[in-house]
Design an enzyme around this catalytic site. Structure first.
Site, PDB file in Angstrom:
ATOM      1  N   SER A 184      -7.085   9.092  -6.189  1.00  0.00           N
ATOM      2  CA  SER A 184      -7.173   7.890  -5.356  1.00  0.00           C
ATOM      3  C   SER A 184      -8.614   7.692  -4.910  1.00  0.00           C
ATOM      4  O   SER A 184      -9.392   8.651  -4.835  1.00  0.00           O
ATOM      5  CB  SER A 184      -6.272   8.040  -4.126  1.00  0.00           C
ATOM      6  OG  SER A 184      -6.489   7.003  -3.193  1.00  0.00           O
ATOM      7  N   TYR A 220      -3.379  12.587   3.662  1.00  0.00           N
ATOM      8  CA  TYR A 220      -3.302  11.997   2.320  1.00  0.00           C
ATOM      9  C   TYR A 220      -4.641  12.140   1.608  1.00  0.00           C
ATOM     10  O   TYR A 220      -4.700  12.549   0.435  1.00  0.00           O
ATOM     11  CB  TYR A 220      -2.910  10.522   2.418  1.00  0.00           C
ATOM     12  CG  TYR A 220      -2.860   9.826   1.082  1.00  0.00           C
ATOM     13  CD1 TYR A 220      -1.858  10.134   0.160  1.00  0.00           C
ATOM     14  CD2 TYR A 220      -3.803   8.865   0.719  1.00  0.00           C
ATOM     15  CE1 TYR A 220      -1.800   9.508  -1.075  1.00  0.00           C
ATOM     16  CE2 TYR A 220      -3.759   8.233  -0.509  1.00  0.00           C
ATOM     17  CZ  TYR A 220      -2.752   8.553  -1.400  1.00  0.00           C
ATOM     18  OH  TYR A 220      -2.707   7.943  -2.624  1.00  0.00           O
TER      19      TYR A 220
END
Length: 261
Positions: free
Chosen positions: A141, A154
C-alpha cells in the site's frame, strides 16, 4: 497470451482487486486459483469465469491467518499443479487513533496482512526454487510508504510487507524468481466498510479513489516480468518519493489533509 497455461494463485479473491485480478488473468489465458474465506463467493466467481472465458477455475476456502489451513490448502494444490504466480492480496485495515487501538484487532491485522502473507509465500517459494522460476506479487500500500494519522497499525503492517518483499526479492533473484510489491492508494472496494466505519475518509477521498479493474489490469500486465514495484496513482507515488527526501516538510504541509481520514 503470456499467461496461457499458467496457474495464478490469488488470496483474498472473493471481492475487490482480488476478484478483478482473477477475471483479468482468465481474460489473458491464465488459470486463476481463488483463495478466500467465503467459499460461496468464490464459487460464484469461479462459475462466472468458466462461463465467460471457458477456463476451469479452481477455488479453495482459506483463512490466511490460520497456518494449518495454509499448509493444508497449499499442500493439496502443489500435488496437482505448478504454481507459476502467487498474488498475496488478502488483507484488511481498521483506521483508529492510537489511544483507541484494540490490541486483539491489531494482532489480527498482523496475522492476516503480514504473517499470512509470509506463510503463503513460504509454501510456494520452495516449489519455485526447484523450478527456478515463478513470480510472487505482494499487495502492499502507499500507506507502507507514508504513514498517516489513524492508520498506525495498518501502516505498520504494510511497512512490514514492503520490508519482507524487498529482502525476498534479492534472495529470490538467485533462483530466477521475480518479486513485485504493489502499492496502491485508496481503491473503491468494500475495504472501507471495515476500515472506515464513519464514512468520513471515503467521503473526503472518493474523487481520487482508484477503480479495482484498473489496478487489477496493471498487476496482470507486470506478471512474469522483473518489475520491482507498481505504484498507483502516479501523483501519490511522487508524493511518497518527495516524502523520503523531505519528511518533515511533507508532514507539516499535509497535516490537515492527513487528519481528514
Amino acid at each position: 497470451m503470456k499467461l496461457k497455461g499458467k496457474y495464478v494463485v490469488i488470496t483474498g479473491a472473493s471481492s475487490g482487486i482480488g476478484e478483478q485480478i482473477a477475471y483479468e488473468v482468465a481474460k489473458c489465458g491464465g488459470t486463476p486459483i481463488l483463495l478466500a474465506r467465503s467459499k460461496e463467493k468464490l464459487a460464484q466467481i469461479a462459475q462466472q469465469i468458466e462461463q465467460t472465458y471457458s477456463i476451469s477455475c479452481l477455488y479453495e476456502q482459506l483463512d490466511v491467518s490460520n497456518v494449518k489451513e495454509v499448509d493444508d490448502v497449499f499442500d493439496r494444490l502443489l500435488t496437482s499443479i505448478d504454481v507459476h504466480i502467487l498474488v498475496n492480496n488478502a488483507g484488511f485495515g481498521v483506521f483508529r487513533y492510537v489511544e483507541q487501538i484494540d490490541l486483539s484487532e491489531a494482532k489480527q491485522m498482523f496475522d492476516v496482512n503480514v504473517l499470512g502473507l509470509i506463510a503463503c509465500t513460504k509454501k510456494v517459494y520452495a516449489h519455485m526454487m526447484e523450478k527456478r522460476s515463478g513470480h510472487i506479487i505482494n499487495i502492499a500500500s502507499q500507506a507502507g510508504k507514508i504513514a498517516t494519522p489513524k492508520s498506525s497499525v495498518y501502516a505498520a503492517t504494510k511497512h512490514a510487507v514492503l520490508g519482507f518483499t524487498n529482502s525476498l526479492r534479492m534472495e529470490a533473484s538467485m533462483y530466477g524468481i521475480y518479486v513485485t510489491a504493489v502499492n496502491p492508494g485508496p481503491i473503491e472496494t468494500n475495504f472501507f466498510t471495515v476500515a472506515d466505519t464513519s464514512g468520513e475518509y471515503v467521503k473526503n477521498v472518493k474523487r481520487w479513489m482508484l477503480r479495482p479493474e484498473f489496478v487489477a489490469k496493471r498487476i496482470v500486465d507486470v506478471m512474469l516480468t522483473p518489475t520491482r514495484e507498481v505504484n498507483l496513482p502516479f501523483w501519490m507515488h511522487m508524493g511518497s518519493r518527495i516524502y523520503q527526501l523531505f519528511p518533515s516538510l511533507i508532514e507539516k504541509i499535509g497535516k490537515q489533509a492527513f487528519l481528514k481520514k
